[in-house]
Design an enzyme around this catalytic site. Structure first.
Site, mmCIF file in Angstrom:
data_model
loop_
_atom_site.group_PDB
_atom_site.id
_atom_site.type_symbol
_atom_site.label_atom_id
_atom_site.label_comp_id
_atom_site.label_asym_id
_atom_site.label_seq_id
_atom_site.Cartn_x
_atom_site.Cartn_y
_atom_site.Cartn_z
ATOM 1 N N LYS A 255 26.834 34.152 -1.257
ATOM 2 C CA LYS A 255 26.201 34.835 -2.570
ATOM 3 C C LYS A 255 27.527 35.882 -2.684
ATOM 4 O O LYS A 255 27.646 36.819 -2.012
ATOM 5 C CB LYS A 255 25.015 35.648 -2.449
ATOM 6 C CG LYS A 255 23.721 34.857 -2.617
ATOM 7 C CD LYS A 255 22.378 35.690 -2.355
ATOM 8 C CE LYS A 255 21.360 34.659 -2.568
ATOM 9 N NZ LYS A 255 19.997 35.604 -2.412
ATOM 10 N N ARG B 98 15.165 30.146 1.277
ATOM 11 C CA ARG B 98 15.787 31.068 1.569
ATOM 12 C C ARG B 98 15.223 32.642 0.998
ATOM 13 O O ARG B 98 15.655 33.605 1.516
ATOM 14 C CB ARG B 98 17.189 30.920 0.806
ATOM 15 C CG ARG B 98 18.302 32.085 0.987
ATOM 16 C CD ARG B 98 19.778 31.370 0.430
ATOM 17 N NE ARG B 98 20.541 32.651 0.569
ATOM 18 C CZ ARG B 98 21.780 32.553 0.464
ATOM 19 N NH1 ARG B 98 22.517 31.441 0.434
ATOM 20 N NH2 ARG B 98 22.751 33.633 0.685
ATOM 21 N N HIS C 156 12.175 43.200 0.752
ATOM 22 C CA HIS C 156 13.057 43.439 -0.508
ATOM 23 C C HIS C 156 12.378 43.782 -1.801
ATOM 24 O O HIS C 156 12.882 44.468 -2.569
ATOM 25 C CB HIS C 156 14.011 42.396 -0.498
ATOM 26 C CG HIS C 156 15.212 42.431 0.450
ATOM 27 N ND1 HIS C 156 14.692 42.349 1.879
ATOM 28 C CD2 HIS C 156 16.770 42.459 0.470
ATOM 29 C CE1 HIS C 156 15.969 42.537 2.766
ATOM 30 N NE2 HIS C 156 17.059 42.695 1.712
ATOM 31 N N HIS D 275 13.837 46.948 -3.235
ATOM 32 C CA HIS D 275 14.580 46.975 -4.447
ATOM 33 C C HIS D 275 14.001 47.821 -5.617
ATOM 34 O O HIS D 275 14.666 48.826 -6.110
ATOM 35 C CB HIS D 275 14.792 45.633 -5.136
ATOM 36 C CG HIS D 275 15.792 44.844 -4.396
ATOM 37 N ND1 HIS D 275 15.674 43.316 -4.440
ATOM 38 C CD2 HIS D 275 16.950 44.999 -3.849
ATOM 39 C CE1 HIS D 275 16.731 42.912 -3.818
ATOM 40 N NE2 HIS D 275 17.330 43.935 -3.383
HETATM 41 P P1 NAD Z 1 29.554 49.113 1.996
HETATM 42 O O1 NAD Z 1 30.381 47.915 1.798
HETATM 43 O O2 NAD Z 1 29.463 50.104 0.732
HETATM 44 O O3 NAD Z 1 29.932 49.667 3.141
HETATM 45 C C1 NAD Z 1 29.106 50.901 3.621
HETATM 46 C C2 NAD Z 1 30.367 52.298 3.930
HETATM 47 O O4 NAD Z 1 30.915 51.926 5.203
HETATM 48 C C3 NAD Z 1 31.448 52.203 3.025
HETATM 49 O O5 NAD Z 1 31.826 53.470 2.772
HETATM 50 C C4 NAD Z 1 32.707 51.465 3.665
HETATM 51 O O6 NAD Z 1 33.689 51.807 3.283
HETATM 52 C C5 NAD Z 1 32.184 52.013 5.236
HETATM 53 N N1 NAD Z 1 32.890 51.242 6.022
HETATM 54 C C6 NAD Z 1 32.643 49.628 6.234
HETATM 55 N N2 NAD Z 1 33.240 49.474 7.304
HETATM 56 C C7 NAD Z 1 33.604 50.244 8.092
HETATM 57 C C8 NAD Z 1 33.959 50.672 9.494
HETATM 58 N N3 NAD Z 1 33.776 49.634 10.203
HETATM 59 N N4 NAD Z 1 34.130 51.692 9.940
HETATM 60 C C9 NAD Z 1 33.840 52.807 9.107
HETATM 61 N N5 NAD Z 1 33.601 52.561 7.818
HETATM 62 C C10 NAD Z 1 33.370 51.676 7.400
HETATM 63 O O7 NAD Z 1 27.960 48.694 2.337
HETATM 64 P P2 NAD Z 1 27.431 47.419 3.051
HETATM 65 O O8 NAD Z 1 26.138 47.848 3.217
HETATM 66 O O9 NAD Z 1 28.193 46.893 3.876
HETATM 67 O O10 NAD Z 1 27.041 46.371 1.791
HETATM 68 C C11 NAD Z 1 26.235 46.678 0.888
HETATM 69 C C12 NAD Z 1 26.622 45.512 -0.410
HETATM 70 O O11 NAD Z 1 26.228 44.340 -0.017
HETATM 71 C C13 NAD Z 1 25.930 45.607 -1.630
HETATM 72 O O12 NAD Z 1 26.887 45.576 -2.865
HETATM 73 C C14 NAD Z 1 24.870 44.637 -1.694
HETATM 74 O O13 NAD Z 1 24.276 44.178 -2.975
HETATM 75 C C15 NAD Z 1 25.749 43.440 -1.134
HETATM 76 N N6 NAD Z 1 24.944 42.662 -0.034
HETATM 77 C C16 NAD Z 1 25.209 41.442 -0.365
HETATM 78 C C17 NAD Z 1 24.623 40.433 0.076
HETATM 79 C C18 NAD Z 1 24.979 38.824 -0.180
HETATM 80 O O14 NAD Z 1 24.268 37.934 0.301
HETATM 81 N N7 NAD Z 1 26.197 38.882 -0.733
HETATM 82 C C19 NAD Z 1 23.543 40.562 1.065
HETATM 83 C C20 NAD Z 1 23.183 41.938 1.172
HETATM 84 C C21 NAD Z 1 23.726 42.947 0.530
HETATM 85 N N1 GLY Z 2 20.644 38.506 1.586
HETATM 86 C C1 GLY Z 2 19.729 37.441 1.244
HETATM 87 C C2 GLY Z 2 20.347 36.237 1.122
HETATM 88 O O1 GLY Z 2 21.510 35.955 1.362
HETATM 89 O O2 GLY Z 2 19.639 35.052 0.264
#
Ligand code: NAD
Ligand code: GLY
Length: 356
Positions: free
Chosen positions: A143, A241, A248, A252
Site C-alpha cells: 500500500k 486483508r 482501526h 481512525h
Molecule cells: P513516521 O514515518 O512519521 O515516523 C515517526 C517518527 O519517527 C518521525 O518523526 C520519524 O522521522 C522518526 N523516526 C523514524 N525512524 C526513526 C529512528 N529509527 N530513530 C529515530 N527517529 C525515527 O511514522 P510511522 O508511524 O512510521 O508511519 C506512519 C505512516 O505510515 C502514516 O502516514 C500512515 O498512513 C502510514 N501507514 C501505512 C501503512 C501501509 O500499509 N502502507 C500501514 C500503516 C501506516
Molecule cells: N495496514 C493495513 C494493511 O496493510 O492492509
C-alpha cells in the site's frame, strides 16, 4: 538474519529481519539486480542516524546512490512533496533500471513507494523501515500513497517492494512514544491471528519495550510473517486483508475528530482495539476475560485504552461514516471471538457508538 516471504507468484519477495542488518543493504540490492545509479529517499531525522551507514553499504556493493531528503512529518506526505521527489529523481539521472530505497518510517515508505510505482511508469522499490510500525506493517504489502487535503491516504497505488530489510537495531533511536505506538500494531497481530504471540507479549512486553535484541527479532519476524501471509492471500483487500483493520474503525474516527494531533496512530488503534473488543462482547461474540486481556496488555505498555468521554457519540459516528471503507452506512467491522480469532460483522456507526 531471519527471512520470511510474501508469496505473490512472480512478485514474491523476501522480508529480512535482523539486528544490525542495515550493513547488508548493498549486498541484498546487488542480489536483486538493478542499475548502479539509484536513490535513497529518507527524512531529515532518520538521515542523521542511518543515511551514512546505508550509503556506505551501497557504495561498498558498487552502487552510486543519490540521496533525496524530505522534511520530517506526516504533513509532508502529499502531492507537492511527491512532485519534489520526481524533480530530484530526474535531476539525479535515475533511469528505469534504478531502484528507490525508502529509509525511514511509514511516511517515507508510503511516499517513496508511490514515487517508485509512478516514476518512469514504475521502478523497483526497496523498503528499509526504521520505526516499529513500519517494520511490522507499512513496509509490507504494497500500500503506497499520499494524503489529500480531504483525507488520509486518498491517492495511491498497490505496488509491492522488491524486498524489505528491517534492522531492529534502528529502533534504539526511536522516541519511546513512537516505539510504544508501534507496539499497538504488534499486539494487534496477536489478538487477530496469533494467540501464542499474544501470550508471549503478555509475558514479556516489558522486555520488548526494553529492546531485548533477540526478543525483538523474534517478535518483529512473527508479525512480518502474519502480515506476509495475509497479503499473500488477499493482496488488494477484497476479503481477508481487512482483518488488519481490527481496532482501526474507531481508531481512525478518533484520529479524525482530534485532527491527527492528539494521538499517534498506534495510540488511537489501541483505544480502537479495546472498543472493538467491547463491541464484540456486547454482541455476545467474545467473553469479558478476553476483553480484559486485550485492555490490560495495552495499558501495561502505557497505551491509552478508553475513548475520552468528550469524543463519544455523534461526532465519532459521523467520523466513522465518512471513512473511505464505510459502504452504504455499514462498516465491515472486525470483531473479536477469542484471542487469535476474529470475524467480520456489518455494523452501523450508530451501533458501534452505542456498544462502546
Ligand atoms: P513516521 O514515518 O512519521 O515516523 C515517526 C517518527 O519517527 C518521525 O518523526 C520519524 O522521522 C522518526 N523516526 C523514524 N525512524 C526513526 C529512528 N529509527 N530513530 C529515530 N527517529 C525515527 O511514522 P510511522 O508511524 O512510521 O508511519 C506512519 C505512516 O505510515 C502514516 O502516514 C500512515 O498512513 C502510514 N501507514 C501505512 C501503512 C501501509 O500499509 N502502507 C500501514 C500503516 C501506516
Ligand atoms: N495496514 C493495513 C494493511 O496493510 O492492509
Amino acid at each position: 538474519m531471519e527471512v520470511v516471504h510474501v508469496e505473490l507468484g512472480a512478485r514474491r519477495y523476501p522480508i529480512y529481519v535482523g539486528a544490525g542488518c542495515l550493513s547488508e543493504l548493498g549486498t541484498r540490492l546487488g542480489e536483486m539486480g538493478c542499475g548502479v545509479r539509484m536513490a535513497v529517499v529518507t527524512n531529515s531525522t532518520v538521515a542523521g542516524h542511518y543515511l551514512e551507514p546505508a550509503l556506505v553499504s551501497l557504495r561498498r556493493a558498487g552502487f552510486d546512490p543519490a540521496t533525496i531528503q524530505i522534511p520530517d512529518g506526516e504533513e509532508h506526505k502529499n502531492l507537492a512533496m511527491l512532485s519534489r521527489i520526481y524533480d530530484q529523481l530526474i535531476e539525479a539521472g535515475i533511469e528505469r533500471s534504478g531502484a528507490l530505497v525508502a529509509l525511514g518510517g511509514g511516511v517515507v515508505g508510503d511516499l517513496t513507494g508511490f514515487a517508485a510505482a509512478t516514476y518512469l511508469r514504475g521502478v523497483a522499490c526497496v523498503q528499509v523501515p526504521t520505526t516499529l510500525l513500519a517494520q511490522v506493517d507499512s513496509s509490507i504489502g504494497g500500500k503506497t500513497g499520499v494524503n489529500h487535503v480531504l483525507g488520509k491516504n486518498l491517492i495511491g497505488a498497490f505496488s509491492q517492494p522488491r524486498f524489505v530489510l528491517a534492522d531492529v537495531e534502528t529502533l534504539r533511536t526511536l522516541p519511546p512514544r513512537e516505539l510504544t505506538a508501534g507496539l499497538a500494531e504488534v499486539i494487534k497481530y496477536g489478538v487477530i491471528l496469533d494467540a501464542p504471540l499474544f501470550a508471549l507479549l503478555e509475558d514479556r512486553i516489558a522486555d520488548v519495550q526494553a529492546l531485548d535484541r533477540e526478543l525483538l527479532v523474534e517478535v518483529v519476524r512473527r508479525c512480518c510473517a502474519i502480515k506476509a501471509s495475509v497479503v499473500s492471500a488477499d493482496e488488494t483487500e477484497s476479503g481477508l486483508r481487512a482483518v488488519l483493520n481490527f481496532g482501526h474503525t474507531v481508531g481512525h474516527g478518533i484520529e479524525s475528530i482530534t485532527g491527527y494531533t492528539r494521538y499517534l496512530h498506534g495510540e488511537a488503534v489501541a483505544i480502537g482495539m479495546v472498543a472493538a473488543a467491547r463491541v464484540s462482547r456486547q454482541l455476545g461474540l467474545c467473553g469479558e476475560p478476553d476483553v480484559e486481556r486485550v485492555r490490560s496488555v495495552l495499558a501495561r505498555c502505557g497505551l491509552p485504552t478508553e475513548v475520552p468521554a468528550e469524543l463519544r457519540g455523534e461526532a465519532l459516528a459521523r467520523a466513522m461514516r465518512a471513512d473511505k471503507k464505510a459502504r452504504a452506512g455499514a462498516i465491515k467491522f472486525v470483531c473479536l471471538e477469542t484471542i487469535g480469532t476474529t470475524r467480520f460483522e456489518r455494523l452501523s456507526p450508530e451501533d458501534i457508538v452505542k456498544y462502546l
